[in-house]
Design a protein around this motif. Structure first.
Motif, PDB file in Angstrom:
ATOM      1  N   THR A 159      28.553  25.508  51.199  1.00  0.00           N
ATOM      2  CA  THR A 159      27.955  24.409  51.943  1.00  0.00           C
ATOM      3  C   THR A 159      26.454  24.608  52.090  1.00  0.00           C
ATOM      4  OG1 THR A 159      27.991  23.183  54.006  1.00  0.00           O
ATOM      5  CG2 THR A 159      28.403  25.530  54.168  1.00  0.00           C
TER       6      THR A 159
ATOM      7  N   CYS B   3      30.273  21.512  60.461  1.00  0.00           N
ATOM      8  CA  CYS B   3      31.347  20.528  60.426  1.00  0.00           C
ATOM      9  C   CYS B   3      31.218  19.566  61.577  1.00  0.00           C
ATOM     10  CB  CYS B   3      32.718  21.223  60.460  1.00  0.00           C
ATOM     11  SG  CYS B   3      33.201  21.803  62.095  1.00  0.00           S
TER      12      CYS B   3
ATOM     13  N   THR C 137      29.009  16.751  60.407  1.00  0.00           N
ATOM     14  CA  THR C 137      29.670  15.894  59.434  1.00  0.00           C
ATOM     15  C   THR C 137      30.689  14.986  60.096  1.00  0.00           C
ATOM     16  OG1 THR C 137      29.423  17.597  57.772  1.00  0.00           O
ATOM     17  CG2 THR C 137      31.014  15.885  57.321  1.00  0.00           C
TER      18      THR C 137
ATOM     19  N   SER D  95      28.835  19.707  50.699  1.00  0.00           N
ATOM     20  CA  SER D  95      29.676  20.812  51.163  1.00  0.00           C
ATOM     21  C   SER D  95      31.088  20.656  50.617  1.00  0.00           C
ATOM     22  CB  SER D  95      29.710  20.886  52.693  1.00  0.00           C
ATOM     23  OG  SER D  95      30.330  19.732  53.218  1.00  0.00           O
ATOM     24  N   SER D  96      31.765  21.795  50.493  1.00  0.00           N
ATOM     25  CA  SER D  96      33.140  21.807  50.008  1.00  0.00           C
ATOM     26  C   SER D  96      33.847  23.021  50.594  1.00  0.00           C
ATOM     27  CB  SER D  96      33.169  21.879  48.474  1.00  0.00           C
ATOM     28  OG  SER D  96      34.491  22.037  48.007  1.00  0.00           O
TER      29      SER D  96
ATOM     30  N   ARG E 163      38.025  19.529  52.291  1.00  0.00           N
ATOM     31  CA  ARG E 163      36.977  18.557  52.619  1.00  0.00           C
ATOM     32  C   ARG E 163      35.840  18.635  51.606  1.00  0.00           C
ATOM     33  NH1 ARG E 163      35.488  15.636  56.788  1.00  0.00           N
ATOM     34  NH2 ARG E 163      36.991  16.596  58.200  1.00  0.00           N
TER      35      ARG E 163
ATOM     36  N   VAL F  85      32.098  16.701  51.049  1.00  0.00           N
ATOM     37  CA  VAL F  85      31.072  15.761  51.503  1.00  0.00           C
ATOM     38  C   VAL F  85      30.066  15.601  50.380  1.00  0.00           C
ATOM     39  CG1 VAL F  85      29.290  15.269  53.222  1.00  0.00           C
ATOM     40  CG2 VAL F  85      31.393  16.428  53.899  1.00  0.00           C
ATOM     41  N   THR F  86      29.789  14.376  49.980  1.00  0.00           N
ATOM     42  CA  THR F  86      28.924  14.111  48.834  1.00  0.00           C
ATOM     43  C   THR F  86      27.652  13.401  49.261  1.00  0.00           C
ATOM     44  OG1 THR F  86      30.111  12.043  48.399  1.00  0.00           O
ATOM     45  CG2 THR F  86      30.837  14.007  47.215  1.00  0.00           C
TER      46      THR F  86
ATOM     47  N   ASP G  39      28.019   7.882  48.467  1.00  0.00           N
ATOM     48  CA  ASP G  39      29.318   7.468  48.979  1.00  0.00           C
ATOM     49  C   ASP G  39      30.361   7.392  47.875  1.00  0.00           C
ATOM     50  OD1 ASP G  39      31.103   6.561  50.954  1.00  0.00           O
ATOM     51  OD2 ASP G  39      30.770   4.491  50.308  1.00  0.00           O
TER      52      ASP G  39
ATOM     53  N   PHE H 190      31.656  10.335  55.981  1.00  0.00           N
ATOM     54  CA  PHE H 190      32.720  11.252  56.407  1.00  0.00           C
ATOM     55  C   PHE H 190      33.157  12.128  55.249  1.00  0.00           C
ATOM     56  CE2 PHE H 190      37.355  11.895  57.104  1.00  0.00           C
ATOM     57  CZ  PHE H 190      37.306  12.558  58.322  1.00  0.00           C
ATOM     58  N   GLY H 191      32.849  11.689  54.042  1.00  0.00           N
ATOM     59  CA  GLY H 191      33.275  12.424  52.859  1.00  0.00           C
ATOM     60  C   GLY H 191      34.713  12.116  52.520  1.00  0.00           C
TER      61      GLY H 191
END
Length: 608
Positions: free
Chosen positions: A20, A25, A28, A317-318, A355, A357-358, A361, A555-556
């Protein structure tokens, strides 16, 4: 809010490193939890992106601008509210349930014109009944994909989508015909392929568990004579578990009869509108007409062909919950319990939430359309999105049950292997799956549990085949089909409540497995692994909401996957199975996580 934050901290209270860019979190998650905090978190996002952008290309800076723009400007558009059918009297029949079909037209725009005219005529001649539901439908001579129509609707909420399977591919290249409501073989709904809808003529939602009374409330609005009037929706995996923030708008269950609906047929299409009213629920005929007209003003008749790919995007993040280390611990603990002589537990299904997040969108409908093109004929595709909620989408191979009149079918699906790159390798993998003692045990538990539950309400249950291989484009499973005949159509609720949760997504015995899942998993499954489908007058169909994701702006995306733990399970191999099951999302999007060393170098350069 405090509960949501506390739950979030539990999820990520893991000492292992996460891939990340230092965005917590809490930051996010809170973007969707409270609009009051959007500007605050937007500034954090902007600062973090500027901090990192020194070592990245102009392309990344462009994504930064895109991100800040859509957080401020892009929001879903909500259709007018409608009535909650759960608040009515389940035993009180509707004044009328009817469908009216108009002559076919050549295009969606002409269908829109015809429906608007029909609504005006109804408005000038209102029915005198205190309650009712009326569907107006116009066939379209052109075949148009329902998902493309849905994509054109400017993200109107609520919305739903459901596409059934056409056939089941099993080993040796053979096929099992699957007669269902979204199939050309259906005598009730000929040629129906998929359905998309926006707005709700009536919806059904509550925080308490789905009950027989709720089922009757839904059936009150349905009729055998009107097979296209259906309630689409989903039920939580575990209604007794605490609902986390990302799932709160779904309630314990959420179903909707679409206000405006597009039906994709084989060779043709259909556009329809539905009005529902009940004076006892303080929702009059005038309310129904006025809200429908409001929705119709927002509906577009322009349909644009969707591509088969999703644009590459940059991951902020992942991470997985649990992490790989904690997954090993959870599986080993489950195996210790299963191996105890004092426990009846023989299988538990543990799941993982991932999760992503990009920077730009992810559009859930575009994403779903790509999944449909990859595995459309062999899986159910679905989308359910209540007002102000994320989109729950999925591409699931597993049927929970299908009922047509008194005939009912279900299926056992367990064991997962990848497909081989050649025919020889694929057959070797198939043989390994068929001969695996661990997978045979897992599959037998699932099949026999479903058989016993069907036998409780059916005169006769047939299992055919007993065990075979079902092949999908990426994976293959052990498979069996079970059919029976209900003693009464009212047994449908008993079938739904007894088949869910099945051993394939929970374990066996059910209650022991459910309790272990509740103790072990630190995330909310929500509708993941729950029933997803539709109720109709003489027919209903539900899939199991696996291979699914929750997607929302700002929100991812959350990917969900689970795997069955039985005697002989290996934590490492089970983790690999989770990776395989989520690969339909990750491979499709081709997401790339930035290398941690590059991020560290940025920090060093900025300090120097």
């Amino acid at each position: 809010m405090a509960g949501a934050a506390r739950h979030c901290l539990v999820r990520f209270a893991d000492p292992e490193p996460v891939k990340t860019i230092t965005i917590s979190c809490q930051t996010t998650l809170s973007i969707r939890q409270s609009s009051h905090h959007v500007s605050h978190h937007l500034s954090i996002f902007t600062y973090m992106f500027v901090y990192v952008s020194f070592s990245f290309s102009y392309n990344v800076l462009y994504h930064v601008n895109v991100l800040t723009t859509w957080v401020l400007q892009q929001r879903y558009q909500s259709c007018s509210l409608s009535m909650n059918g759960c608040r009515g009297e389940p035993g009180l029949p509707m004044g009328t349930v009817e469908s009216r079909t108009f002559p076919a037209v050549a295009s969606p725009s002409l269908a829109m014109d015809r429906l608007k005219s029909a609504i005006s005529q109804l408005k000038s001649n209102p029915p005198s009944l205190n309650s009712g539901i009326i569907r107006l439908q116009v066939p379209i001579e052109e075949e148009i994909e329902a998902i493309e129509w849905l994509h054109a609707q400017n993200q109107l909420l609520p919305r739903c989508y459901f596409s059934g399977r056409r056939q089941i591919n099993v080993s040796a290249g053979s096929f099992i015909d699957f007669t269902n409501g979204n199939n050309a073989h259906s005598s009730i709904n000929p040629n129906l392929v998929s359905v998309a809808g926006v707005g709700s003529a009536v919806f059904f939602r509550d925080l308490r568990p789905f009950s027989y009374s709720d089922w009757r409330s839904i059936k009150r609005f349905l009729s055998r004579e009107c097979p296209f009037i259906r309630a689409y929706g989903a039920i939580r995996f575990d209604a007794r578990a605490e609902i986390s923030s990302e799932w709160e708008d779904f309630g314990s269950f959420y179903f909707m009869v679409p206000q405006v609906e597009f039906d994709e047929l084989e060779e043709t299409s259909m556009l329809a509108v539905t009005l529902a009213w009940d004076n006892a629920l303080s929702w009059t005929w005038k309310d129904a007409v006025d809200t429908l007209e409001s929705t119709m003003r927002q509906v577009s008749s322009n349909v644009v062909k969707l591509g088969n790919e999703v644009s590459r995007t940059f991951i902020i993040s992942s991470n997985h919950v649990p992490t790989k280390r904690h997954w090993y611990l959870a599986v080993e603990r489950a195996l210790q319990i299963i191996n105890r002589s004092s426990t009846p537990l023989t299988k538990v299904v543990l799941a993982r939430s991932s999760r992503v997040v990009t920077a730009t969108d992810i559009d859930p409908i575009t994403w779903l359309a790509c999944l449909k093109h990859v595995e459309g004929e062999n899986a159910y595709q679905f989308c359910l999105q209540p007002p102000d909620a994320p989109a729950f989408i999925g591409n699931t191979p597993e049927q929970l049950f299908h009922r047509k009149w008194l005939n009912i079918s279900s299926e056992a699906l367990a064991g997962t292997r990848a497909r081989g790159g050649s025919t020889v390798l694929d057959l070797q993998i198939e043989h390994d799956l068929l001969s695996s003692p661990k997978d045979h045990l897992e599959f037998t538990i699932v099949r026999e549990s479903i058989r016993s539950k069907l036998e409780a309400v059916c005169d006769r249950v047939v299992v055919k085949p007993q065990k075979t291989i079902r092949k999908l484009p990426r994976v293959q499973h052990l498979y069996a089909q079970l059919t029976g005949r209900l003693r009464s159509e009212d047994d449908e609720f008993d079938i739904l409540s007894s088949l869910h949760p099945s051993p394939a997504v929970c374990g066996f015995p059910t209650e022991e497995a459910r309790l272990l899942i509740a103790e072990t998993e630190v995330f909310d499954r929500g509708m993941y692994a729950g029933p997803v489908g539709w109720f109709g007058g003489g027919e209903s169909e539900f899939a199991v909401g696996i291979r699914s994701s929750l997607v929302e702006k700002g929100f991812g995306a959350l990917f969900y996957a689970g795997t069955g733990i039985v005697e002989g399970s290996n934590p490492s191999l089970e983790w690999d199975e989770l990776e395989l099951k989520t690969s339909q999302f990750t491979k499709l999007l081709k997401l790339e996580v930035p290398v941690q060393s590059k991020i560290e170098n940025v920090g060093t350069e900025l300090k120097s």
